[in-house]
Design a protein around this motif. Structure first.
Motif, PDB file in Angstrom:
ATOM      1  N   ILE A   1     -12.029  14.405 -11.314  1.00 62.83           N
ATOM      2  CA  ILE A   1     -12.109  15.559 -10.409  1.00 62.83           C
ATOM      3  C   ILE A   1     -11.510  16.783 -11.103  1.00 62.83           C
ATOM      4  CG2 ILE A   1     -11.362  16.504  -8.189  1.00 62.83           C
ATOM      5  CD1 ILE A   1     -11.216  13.504  -7.222  1.00 62.83           C
ATOM      6  N   GLY A   2     -10.388  16.584 -11.792  1.00 64.47           N
ATOM      7  CA  GLY A   2      -9.749  17.678 -12.532  1.00 64.47           C
ATOM      8  C   GLY A   2     -10.664  18.237 -13.614  1.00 64.47           C
TER       9      GLY A   2
ATOM     10  N   GLU B   1      -7.540   7.181   4.648  1.00 63.65           N
ATOM     11  CA  GLU B   1      -6.680   8.356   4.807  1.00 63.65           C
ATOM     12  C   GLU B   1      -5.749   8.523   3.604  1.00 63.65           C
ATOM     13  OE1 GLU B   1      -7.081   6.011   7.162  1.00 63.65           O
ATOM     14  OE2 GLU B   1      -8.243   7.132   8.656  1.00 63.65           O
ATOM     15  N   ASP B   2      -5.222   7.388   3.124  1.00 64.41           N
ATOM     16  CA  ASP B   2      -4.339   7.452   1.945  1.00 64.41           C
ATOM     17  C   ASP B   2      -5.091   8.018   0.744  1.00 64.41           C
ATOM     18  OD1 ASP B   2      -2.194   6.230   3.260  1.00 64.41           O
ATOM     19  OD2 ASP B   2      -2.816   4.212   2.671  1.00 64.41           O
TER      20      ASP B   2
ATOM     21  N   ASP C   1      -5.713  11.640   1.156  1.00 66.20           N
ATOM     22  CA  ASP C   1      -4.446  12.358   0.959  1.00 66.20           C
ATOM     23  C   ASP C   1      -4.133  12.571  -0.514  1.00 66.20           C
ATOM     24  OD1 ASP C   1      -3.271  13.058   3.265  1.00 66.20           O
ATOM     25  OD2 ASP C   1      -1.614  11.626   3.114  1.00 66.20           O
ATOM     26  N   LEU C   2      -4.444  11.563  -1.308  1.00 68.63           N
ATOM     27  CA  LEU C   2      -4.131  11.637  -2.737  1.00 68.63           C
ATOM     28  C   LEU C   2      -5.115  12.536  -3.477  1.00 68.63           C
ATOM     29  CD1 LEU C   2      -3.288   7.861  -3.140  1.00 68.63           C
ATOM     30  CD2 LEU C   2      -1.697   9.726  -3.665  1.00 68.63           C
ATOM     31  N   LEU C   3      -6.398  12.390  -3.185  1.00 70.80           N
ATOM     32  CA  LEU C   3      -7.410  13.070  -4.003  1.00 70.80           C
ATOM     33  C   LEU C   3      -7.869  14.404  -3.424  1.00 70.80           C
ATOM     34  CD1 LEU C   3      -9.576  10.016  -5.127  1.00 70.80           C
ATOM     35  CD2 LEU C   3      -7.779  11.205  -6.404  1.00 70.80           C
ATOM     36  N   ARG C   4      -7.798  14.537  -2.114  1.00 74.34           N
ATOM     37  CA  ARG C   4      -8.117  15.799  -1.456  1.00 74.34           C
ATOM     38  C   ARG C   4      -9.498  16.338  -1.772  1.00 74.34           C
ATOM     39  NH1 ARG C   4      -4.732  17.763   2.516  1.00 74.34           N
ATOM     40  NH2 ARG C   4      -2.964  16.366   2.484  1.00 74.34           N
TER      41      ARG C   4
ATOM     42  N   ARG D   1      -1.965  15.848 -13.427  1.00 76.17           N
ATOM     43  CA  ARG D   1      -2.656  17.116 -13.185  1.00 76.17           C
ATOM     44  C   ARG D   1      -2.064  18.257 -13.984  1.00 76.17           C
ATOM     45  NH1 ARG D   1      -3.213  16.708  -6.620  1.00 76.17           N
ATOM     46  NH2 ARG D   1      -4.616  14.919  -6.600  1.00 76.17           N
TER      47      ARG D   1
ATOM     48  N   LEU E   1      -0.091  11.270 -10.129  1.00 77.82           N
ATOM     49  CA  LEU E   1      -1.132  12.312 -10.080  1.00 77.82           C
ATOM     50  C   LEU E   1      -0.545  13.698 -10.344  1.00 77.82           C
ATOM     51  CD1 LEU E   1      -3.550  11.264  -7.196  1.00 77.82           C
ATOM     52  CD2 LEU E   1      -3.539  10.599  -9.602  1.00 77.82           C
TER      53      LEU E   1
ATOM     54  N   ASP F   1      -9.031  10.951 -10.028  1.00 75.47           N
ATOM     55  CA  ASP F   1      -8.342  12.245 -10.035  1.00 75.47           C
ATOM     56  C   ASP F   1      -8.537  12.982 -11.361  1.00 75.47           C
ATOM     57  OD1 ASP F   1      -6.389  13.952  -8.420  1.00 75.47           O
ATOM     58  OD2 ASP F   1      -5.416  13.874 -10.379  1.00 75.47           O
ATOM     59  N   ARG F   2      -8.508  12.247 -12.451  1.00 73.76           N
ATOM     60  CA  ARG F   2      -8.748  12.837 -13.776  1.00 73.76           C
ATOM     61  C   ARG F   2     -10.127  13.490 -13.828  1.00 73.76           C
ATOM     62  NH1 ARG F   2      -7.244  14.783 -17.921  1.00 73.76           N
ATOM     63  NH2 ARG F   2      -8.072  13.509 -19.601  1.00 73.76           N
TER      64      ARG F   2
ATOM     65  N   ARG G   1      -5.426  20.403  -3.656  1.00 76.36           N
ATOM     66  CA  ARG G   1      -5.430  19.970  -5.051  1.00 76.36           C
ATOM     67  C   ARG G   1      -4.681  20.945  -5.958  1.00 76.36           C
ATOM     68  NH1 ARG G   1      -7.888  15.833  -6.927  1.00 76.36           N
ATOM     69  NH2 ARG G   1      -8.003  16.776  -8.977  1.00 76.36           N
TER      70      ARG G   1
ATOM     71  N   ALA H   1       0.838  -1.206   0.000  1.00 69.97           N
ATOM     72  CA  ALA H   1       0.000   0.000   0.000  1.00 69.97           C
ATOM     73  C   ALA H   1       0.871   1.253   0.000  1.00 69.97           C
ATOM     74  CB  ALA H   1      -0.931   0.008   1.220  1.00 69.97           C
TER      75      ALA H   1
ATOM     76  N   GLU I   1     -13.348  20.306 -11.971  1.00 71.06           N
ATOM     77  CA  GLU I   1     -12.774  21.596 -11.551  1.00 71.06           C
ATOM     78  C   GLU I   1     -12.699  22.547 -12.740  1.00 71.06           C
ATOM     79  OE1 GLU I   1      -8.976  20.451 -10.033  1.00 71.06           O
ATOM     80  OE2 GLU I   1      -9.644  20.380  -7.941  1.00 71.06           O
TER      81      GLU I   1
ATOM     82  N   LYS J   1       0.859   4.176  -2.771  1.00 73.50           N
ATOM     83  CA  LYS J   1       0.638   5.589  -2.469  1.00 73.50           C
ATOM     84  C   LYS J   1       1.752   6.449  -3.053  1.00 73.50           C
ATOM     85  CE  LYS J   1      -0.575   8.785   1.171  1.00 73.50           C
ATOM     86  NZ  LYS J   1      -0.752   8.983   2.609  1.00 73.50           N
TER      87      LYS J   1
ATOM     88  N   LEU K   1      -4.591   0.606   0.107  1.00 68.77           N
ATOM     89  CA  LEU K   1      -4.669   2.018   0.472  1.00 68.77           C
ATOM     90  C   LEU K   1      -5.790   2.204   1.483  1.00 68.77           C
ATOM     91  CD1 LEU K   1      -4.444   3.536  -3.130  1.00 68.77           C
ATOM     92  CD2 LEU K   1      -2.660   3.660  -1.375  1.00 68.77           C
TER      93      LEU K   1
ATOM     94  N   LEU L   1       1.374   6.567  -6.806  1.00 66.62           N
ATOM     95  CA  LEU L   1       0.231   7.401  -7.200  1.00 66.62           C
ATOM     96  C   LEU L   1       0.527   8.884  -7.012  1.00 66.62           C
ATOM     97  CD1 LEU L   1      -2.889   5.408  -6.006  1.00 66.62           C
ATOM     98  CD2 LEU L   1      -2.597   6.437  -8.265  1.00 66.62           C
TER      99      LEU L   1
ATOM    100  N   VAL M   1      -8.100   5.141  -8.440  1.00 68.50           N
ATOM    101  CA  VAL M   1      -7.768   6.433  -7.825  1.00 68.50           C
ATOM    102  C   VAL M   1      -7.261   7.401  -8.889  1.00 68.50           C
ATOM    103  CG1 VAL M   1      -6.219   7.606  -6.197  1.00 68.50           C
ATOM    104  CG2 VAL M   1      -7.320   5.460  -5.543  1.00 68.50           C
ATOM    105  N   ARG M   2      -6.439   6.894  -9.792  1.00 71.55           N
ATOM    106  CA  ARG M   2      -5.919   7.758 -10.848  1.00 71.55           C
ATOM    107  C   ARG M   2      -7.048   8.313 -11.719  1.00 71.55           C
ATOM    108  NH1 ARG M   2      -1.644   6.295 -15.647  1.00 71.55           N
ATOM    109  NH2 ARG M   2      -0.967   8.446 -15.958  1.00 71.55           N
TER     110      ARG M   2
ATOM    111  N   MET N   1      -4.778   1.458  -7.525  1.00 67.94           N
ATOM    112  CA  MET N   1      -4.091   2.399  -8.407  1.00 67.94           C
ATOM    113  C   MET N   1      -4.969   3.026  -9.493  1.00 67.94           C
ATOM    114  SD  MET N   1      -0.799   2.401  -7.461  1.00 67.94           S
ATOM    115  CE  MET N   1       0.001   3.164  -8.853  1.00 67.94           C
TER     116      MET N   1
END
Ligand SMILES: Nc1ncnc2c1ncn2[C@@H]1O[C@H](COP(=O)(O)OP(=O)(O)O)[C@@H](O)[C@H]1O
Ligand SMILES: [Mg+2]
Lengths: 86, 261
Positions: free
Chosen positions: B157-158, B189-190, B193-196, A28, A24, B154-155, A67, A13, B161, A17, B186, A20, B150-151, B147
């Motif tokens: 979410i972007g 919390e992980d 943390d990554l996606l916020r 972004r 990311l 994020d796309r 972000r 994990a 935005e 993390k 994950l 990732l 989550v990736r 993985m």
């Protein structure tokens, strides 16, 4: 990886993390690590035209806060003043 | 009444969007809300079977948009929950049969009559996704603690935005607490943390989800399973209630002493 992690084998994990986090950042801003290297070279060239810098120690990083991301450059200057001729 | 329009999307397929829409819709209806859910996945209709309403379809979303029926006629009333309705997707091949403005028009028509409209978005970031987010007041992103999910989250979410949408909320589905404890998945919390973005729910991996889909009776209909409870909690949070997250860690004694890694 510290010694303990090396002995017991890194937890997957944690690996996920860390990977990732990097993926990311580049997703972004839509720039690959290679493109960032190219940006760094351009930046060094541009700044060197005006001021004497230490190109080997230039650091370019993308910092993340929530972000949003920012490009942070740490550019050490050469202490010896550059001589301009002509 | 003026409905709140909630779209469930994810980027990646198979992470649990349809399961989420079915269960949150059921949970909201159980709380006495009038709910319409719309299957936005044209060509890959599924919300009907998860809700157990597949045998009652006469008209679908494309029939409404193309004027072959009135909106009412395409709304299937759930006999278990008289305040829950489904507008099924069409099984046609033309994914462009519906446009974002069609979806906005349909939701504007439904809005005065119901409390919630839930839209089940298809995977991806193309037309069906655009259709599904166009009328949304609130967007829920479903992801899994791994993985690629989550990736892709994020796309998406972007993209939201960039579109100037309200910040979406996150549902983490299929979390396996014992894998998290072992350090092999994950954690909540992980992922945060990554996606916020705000986490609005965590759903454990639960084989009852598959049993429920086999039977066409969403888990949230009874509160006996952890996953069913987790979906009910999301619906309460959508209603503005403060509900603590479920404790998914009580399988063995070590957890009580906070023994981790
Ligand atoms: N919490 C869960 N535990 C176990 N299986 C799940 C869970 N959530 C979803 N599934 C299963 O995952 C598969 C994909 O779910 P689905 O809701 O159809 O995803 P999507 O609509 O995002 O494609 C289904 O077989 C479903 O039963
Ligand atoms: Mg689906």
């Amino acid at each position: 990886m510290n010694l303990f992690e090396r002995l017991i084998g890194k937890k997957s994990a944690k690996n996920a993390k860390e990977r990732l986090q990097l993926v990311l950042i580049h997703d972004r801003i839509d720039l690959t690590p290679l493109a960032i290297e190219a940006l760094k070279d351009d930046l060094i060239a541009a700044i060197s035209r005006h001021i004497d810098i230490d190109p080997a120690n230039v650091k370019i990083e993308i910092e993340t806060e929530g972000r949003s991301q920012r490009l942070v450059a740490d550019i050490p200057l050469r202490s010896t003043p550059r001589r301009r001729t002509g | 009444m003026t409905a709140k329009i909630i779209t469930v999307t994810s980027g990646k397929g198979g992470v649990g969007k349809t399961t989420t829409v079915a269960n949150i819709s059921v949970a909201l209806a159980l709380e006495g809300k009038k709910v319409v859910c719309i299957d936005g996945d044209i060509g890959l209709r599924n919300l009907d079977v998860i809700l157990g309403l597949e045998n009652r379809i006469v008209y679908d979303l494309v029939d409404i948009v193309e004027g072959r029926c009135r909106t009412r006629q395409a709304m299937i009333r759930d006999k278990r929950l008289p305040d829950l309705f489904l507008i099924p997707a069409a099984q046609i091949r033309d994914k462009n049969a519906v446009s974002p403005s069609d979806m906005i028009r349909l939701c504007d028509e439904l809005k005065p009559e119901v409390d919630f409209i839930l839209i089940d978005s298809p995977a991806g970031i193309e037309r069906g996704f655009r259709n599904s987010i166009a009328p949304a007041d609130q967007i829920l992103i479903v992801t899994n603690p791994e993985m690629s999910a989550v990736r892709d989250a994020d796309r998406v979410i972007g993209l939201l935005e960039a579109d100037g949408k309200n910040p979406p909320s996150l549902i983490i589905n299929r979390l396996n607490p014992s894998m998290v404890r072992r350090g092999d998945m994950l954690s909540m919390e992980d992922v945060f943390d990554l996606l916020r973005i705000d986490v609005i729910g965590i759903i454990p991996e639960d084989e009852n989800v598959i049993l429920a889909s086999n039977k066409g009776t969403p888990l949230a209909l009874d509160g006996k399973t952890k996953a069913g409870q987790a979906f009910r909690n999301i619906s309460r949070r959508l209603n503005g209630e403060q509900v603590p997250f479920l404790d998914l860690n009580h399988q063995n004694i070590w957890d009580r002493f906070g023994w981790r890694r």
